[in-house]
Design a protein around this motif. Sequence first.
Motif, short mmCIF file in Angstrom:
data_model
loop_
_atom_site.label_atom_id
_atom_site.label_comp_id
_atom_site.label_asym_id
_atom_site.label_seq_id
_atom_site.Cartn_x
_atom_site.Cartn_y
_atom_site.Cartn_z
N LEU A 45 46.02 13.26 22.03
CA LEU A 45 46.79 12.03 21.89
C LEU A 45 48.04 12.19 21.03
O LEU A 45 49.09 11.64 21.34
N GLY A 46 47.93 12.95 19.94
CA GLY A 46 49.09 13.13 19.08
C GLY A 46 49.60 11.80 18.56
O GLY A 46 48.83 10.95 18.11
N MET A 47 50.91 11.59 18.68
CA MET A 47 51.51 10.35 18.20
C MET A 47 51.65 9.30 19.31
O MET A 47 52.31 8.29 19.14
N GLY A 48 51.02 9.58 20.45
CA GLY A 48 50.86 8.54 21.47
C GLY A 48 52.04 8.29 22.38
O GLY A 48 52.04 7.27 23.10
N GLY A 49 53.01 9.18 22.42
CA GLY A 49 54.20 8.92 23.23
C GLY A 49 53.94 8.89 24.72
O GLY A 49 54.39 7.98 25.43
N HIS A 50 53.19 9.88 25.22
CA HIS A 50 52.87 9.88 26.64
C HIS A 50 51.99 8.67 26.99
O HIS A 50 52.20 8.03 28.02
N SER A 51 51.03 8.39 26.13
CA SER A 51 50.11 7.29 26.41
C SER A 51 50.83 5.94 26.41
O SER A 51 50.55 5.08 27.26
N GLU A 52 51.74 5.76 25.47
CA GLU A 52 52.49 4.50 25.45
C GLU A 52 53.25 4.30 26.76
O GLU A 52 53.24 3.22 27.35
N ALA A 53 53.89 5.36 27.25
CA ALA A 53 54.64 5.26 28.50
C ALA A 53 53.71 4.97 29.68
O ALA A 53 54.05 4.18 30.57
N MET A 54 52.52 5.56 29.68
CA MET A 54 51.55 5.30 30.75
C MET A 54 51.10 3.84 30.74
O MET A 54 51.02 3.19 31.78
N MET A 55 50.80 3.34 29.55
CA MET A 55 50.30 1.97 29.43
C MET A 55 51.36 0.95 29.83
O MET A 55 51.06 -0.10 30.39
N ASP A 69 42.93 15.03 14.91
CA ASP A 69 43.73 14.74 13.72
C ASP A 69 43.64 13.24 13.41
O ASP A 69 44.16 12.41 14.15
N GLU A 70 42.97 12.90 12.31
CA GLU A 70 42.75 11.49 11.98
C GLU A 70 44.06 10.75 11.68
O GLU A 70 44.20 9.57 12.00
N GLU A 71 45.01 11.46 11.08
CA GLU A 71 46.30 10.83 10.79
C GLU A 71 47.04 10.51 12.09
O GLU A 71 47.63 9.43 12.24
N ALA A 72 46.99 11.42 13.03
CA ALA A 72 47.62 11.18 14.33
C ALA A 72 46.96 9.99 15.03
O ALA A 72 47.65 9.14 15.61
N LEU A 73 45.64 9.92 14.98
CA LEU A 73 44.94 8.80 15.61
C LEU A 73 45.37 7.46 15.03
O LEU A 73 45.57 6.48 15.75
N ALA A 74 45.53 7.43 13.71
CA ALA A 74 45.94 6.18 13.06
C ALA A 74 47.35 5.78 13.49
O ALA A 74 47.60 4.60 13.80
N SER A 119 51.44 19.28 17.13
CA SER A 119 52.15 18.03 17.37
C SER A 119 53.35 17.90 16.44
O SER A 119 53.46 18.57 15.42
N SER A 120 54.25 16.99 16.83
CA SER A 120 55.42 16.72 15.99
C SER A 120 54.99 16.26 14.59
O SER A 120 55.60 16.63 13.59
N LEU A 121 53.92 15.47 14.54
CA LEU A 121 53.41 15.00 13.25
C LEU A 121 53.02 16.18 12.37
O LEU A 121 53.41 16.25 11.20
N GLN A 122 52.28 17.12 12.93
CA GLN A 122 51.80 18.24 12.13
C GLN A 122 52.95 19.12 11.65
O GLN A 122 52.91 19.66 10.55
N LEU A 123 53.96 19.29 12.49
CA LEU A 123 55.12 20.08 12.09
C LEU A 123 55.95 19.38 11.02
O LEU A 123 56.49 20.01 10.12
N ASP A 124 56.06 18.06 11.15
CA ASP A 124 56.95 17.30 10.26
C ASP A 124 56.33 17.01 8.90
O ASP A 124 57.05 16.85 7.91
N MET A 140 47.06 24.33 7.62
CA MET A 140 47.12 24.51 9.08
C MET A 140 45.95 23.93 9.85
O MET A 140 45.81 24.17 11.05
N ARG A 141 45.11 23.13 9.22
CA ARG A 141 44.01 22.49 9.97
C ARG A 141 44.53 21.27 10.71
O ARG A 141 45.22 20.44 10.13
N MET A 142 44.20 21.18 12.00
CA MET A 142 44.55 19.97 12.75
C MET A 142 43.64 18.81 12.35
O MET A 142 44.05 17.66 12.36
N ASP A 143 42.42 19.14 12.01
CA ASP A 143 41.48 18.15 11.49
C ASP A 143 41.24 18.48 10.02
O ASP A 143 40.49 19.40 9.70
N THR A 144 41.90 17.74 9.14
CA THR A 144 41.83 18.06 7.71
C THR A 144 40.51 17.64 7.08
O THR A 144 40.29 17.85 5.90
N SER A 145 39.61 17.08 7.88
CA SER A 145 38.32 16.65 7.33
C SER A 145 37.27 17.75 7.36
O SER A 145 36.18 17.59 6.82
#
Length: 330
Positions: A45-55, A69-74, A119-124, A140-145
């Motif tokens: 899902l990342g930051m939801g750009g593709h999903s937003e366009a689909m919806m 990535d919990e931050e990305a989900l939020a 994802s862009s979030l993880q890089l930024d 470098m963990r995608m899931d920091t939990s």
Amino acid sequence: MNEHPKPTSERHVPVLRDRCINLLAPGFEAARLRGETPVAVDATLGMGGHSEAMMQRFPDLHLIGIDRDEEALALAGERLAPFAARTDLVHAVYDEIQDVLADLGVSEVHGILMDLGVSSLQLDERERGFAYSFDAPLDMRMDTSRGQTAADVVNNYSEEELVRIIRKWGEEKFAGRIANRIVAARATKPFATTGELVEQIRSVVPASAAKSGGHPAKRTFQALRIEVNEELDVLERAVPAAVDSLAMGGRIVVMSYHSLEDKIVKGVLQARSRSSAPLGFPVELEEHKAELKTLTKGTEVPTAVEIAENPRAASARLRAAERIRARRAA
């Protein structure tokens, strides 16, 4: 971290967005023709750009968004809030797609999108430690939990193990020099930041190599990221699981960003697009017929315009396929 971060829609430009959605669209139409509500899975899902366009484009579409990535989900949840009644967002790794669907009571889906890599979030977000261009904790963990960090790998793996992953996952020809330098440096002081690691890599990679290969730490960082997140192991499980979740006429679209990812995706989609009848077998039985039809000739790449708008799209390679044979009953 920025005190005033940009809105998610400004921080994230979806790679090949329109092409992805156009490829998925016939799968949703096939569902409608059967009187079904189309269901899509955005497995990364990342930051939801593709999903937003689909919806926005498909007002009857139900979306299942998965991310480790919990931050990305939020952030994606905020972006997709206008469509909350039609979405299920799940914290999971994308090789768990069948478990996620089972938990939601969904037997099959009509479109699956996988946008691999970082994802862009993880890089930024500098403190995540994915980028070699600025100093940050070596995480470098995608899931920091959960799970080991890049610092754990760099400080605890043997020299032989470091050579193996840097050579295999990073395709780095100076893997031996780099691993040897890491082991020597950590004996004095364990690595804590990306900057410390970059400094040591620079000291052993010839400056001339950067002219053709880019930043000297690029391939080592890729290797560490893959190792920390078990990315290729996950991908080897995820693509077959995704294909097995597709309804008749459903489609899968996958974007990869380096040859190791693309090789795995290609292998699964091509194998499922061929007859499995033994060589010389006189009759092709129904169960031997191809499950998939590939929709792309080789890989598709972004246009120059798309790369200019979003430089991170430059290395993207897209493959897609459609289910043409009904799934066998479990």
